[in-house]
Motif scaffolding. Structure first.
Motif, PDB file in Angstrom:
ATOM      1  N   HIS A  91      18.619  -5.064 -72.546  1.00 21.37           N
ATOM      2  CA  HIS A  91      17.255  -5.592 -72.491  1.00 21.37           C
ATOM      3  C   HIS A  91      16.766  -5.977 -73.890  1.00 21.37           C
ATOM      4  N   TYR A 199      15.509  -9.695 -62.595  1.00 22.02           N
ATOM      5  CA  TYR A 199      16.775  -9.129 -62.123  1.00 22.02           C
ATOM      6  C   TYR A 199      17.171  -9.854 -60.839  1.00 22.02           C
ATOM      7  N   SER A 202      21.791  -7.116 -59.789  1.00 20.29           N
ATOM      8  CA  SER A 202      22.121  -5.853 -60.454  1.00 20.29           C
ATOM      9  C   SER A 202      20.952  -5.444 -61.334  1.00 20.29           C
ATOM     10  N   GLU A 203      21.154  -4.372 -62.090  1.00 17.81           N
ATOM     11  CA  GLU A 203      20.124  -3.902 -62.994  1.00 17.81           C
ATOM     12  C   GLU A 203      20.211  -4.575 -64.355  1.00 17.81           C
ATOM     13  N   LYS A 204      21.144  -5.522 -64.489  1.00 17.00           N
ATOM     14  CA  LYS A 204      21.241  -6.259 -65.743  1.00 17.00           C
ATOM     15  C   LYS A 204      20.196  -7.368 -65.747  1.00 17.00           C
TER      16      LYS A 204
END
Length: 374
Positions: A91, A199, A202-204
């Motif tokens: 992030h 997003y 995924s959480e990326k």
């Protein structure tokens, strides 16, 4: 109280200008310079419209009928990160690169379209200063609170001295002094609650937008970088990743200037490091102030009643103490709490020694051995 402190009658106009004029010109410049549509840096929510006052007159102050209508980013998969936990490395990397592109675009506008820059940014992005007596009062009560925390004991004298030096300077000088060549836009409040990440599967994160431009100022972009790194990173990353993220910002900044067709000979890494050394010592009050807000436990968060009767409240939460300690450790290791840091850096330059290499060396020793930095 908040309207008075934040100067809402005028800062709301600055907020509107960011969406309606500044970002429009930055995006327009990128397209004119041939940046592909999918690569254009456009980190602000879409602007739909605004009203400054009931009279519809943008030349006078905003009133209680002021409205700003922006895109609902939540419906596009954007959400805010946890302000207490802070951002992880993916992030943070995304944010510093996007921030560098945005601010490099402003520099490119200054270099390539100076008249537009003068009208849209230099003329309208001026700092709205806090009254000196309010600045001094807030600084005094804040340092008094911090010095009661046992974790701060090793840095108490340095913190007091730093606050005294800075409280004697007007915020307009601290936040709005323009020094070439990096003079650009400074958001001046770029912390985790003023950004949202998108997003998909995924959480990326796949994108980031930032907002809340009431304090947008023609100043140093490095001010945003330093403030972000010490307020919005996961606390363990302050020890391990500040240099990596600083390098990523500089690389992205210069690369984006080149992409827009600017001559980058003047934007050397040495000048960039000097700009950090100039700015970082002046950001410590700002950083510690927002950490107090970010890390407050629920029962510590201020209310209108508190503000009317007893002034600002201060946190003593475990996370606040931890983040303040790590911030002061890193600032001290880099020499940014020292009054004579600039003189030290000049001496090392005369001796042809690399101040950053030496500070990093001492920083590692300090963290490993837990002994005071000499």
């Amino acid at each position: 109280m908040q309207k008075k402190v934040f100067g809402s009658a005028t800062t709301f106009l600055k907020e509107i200008n960011a969406y309606r004029s500044v970002n429009v010109e930055l995006v327009k410049l990128q397209r004119e310079r041939g940046v592909p549509a999918e690569e254009v840096c456009d980190p602000l929510p879409r602007y739909y419209g605004s009203q400054v006052n009931s009279a519809g007159d943008d030349s006078v102050a905003a009133d209680d009928n002021a409205v700003l209508l922006l895109e609902n980013l939540a419906s596009s998969g954007y959400r805010m990160a946890d302000q207490m936990a802070g951002l992880d490395l993916p992030h943070a990397r995304m944010l510093v690169r996007k921030m560098a592109q945005f601010q490099a675009s402003a520099v490119a506008l200054r270099l390539l379209k100076p008249e537009v820059f003068k009208n849209v940014i230099e003329g309208k992005c001026k700092f709205d200063s806090m009254p000196p007596e309010e600045q001094k009062r807030f600084s005094d009560v804040m340092v008094e609170h911090m010095c009661r925390l046992p974790e701060i004991a090793p840095f108490k004298d340095k913190v007091k001295a730093a606050f005294e030096r800075l409280s004697d300077l007007p915020f307009a000088k601290l936040w709005a002094e323009v020094v070439e060549p990096f003079a650009s836009l400074s958001h001046n409040d770029l912390w985790v609650n003023n950004m949202v990440f998108r997003y998909e599967d995924s959480e990326k994160p796949t994108d980031v937008k930032f907002f809340d431009f009431q304090t947008l100022t023609y100043s140093s972009p490095v001010r945003d970088l330093v403030f972000f790194l010490y307020t919005s990173l996961r606390y363990d990353l302050v020890r391990n990743s500040v240099d990596e993220l600083t390098d990523a910002y500089y690389e992205s900044f210069v690369t984006w200037l080149k992409k827009l067709g600017c001559n980058t000979e003047d934007f050397t890494e040495e000048k960039f490091r000097k700009e950090i050394d100039r700015i970082a010592p002046t950001e410590i009050i700002h950083i510690l102030m927002i950490l107090n807000v970010m890390c407050a436990d629920d029962h510590e968060k201020f209310s209108a009643h508190n503000m009317q009767n007893s002034g600002p409240t201060f946190s003593s939460s475990e996370m606040y103490r931890k983040k303040v300690l790590i911030t002061l450790q890193d600032y001290d290791a880099r020499g940014w709490l020292q009054e004579n840091y600039t003189s030290l850096r000049r001496l090392l330059c005369i001796l042809r020694l690399d101040v950053h290499v030496l500070l990093q060396f001492y920083k590692r020793i300090k963290y490993l051995s837990h002994v005071p930095l000499i």
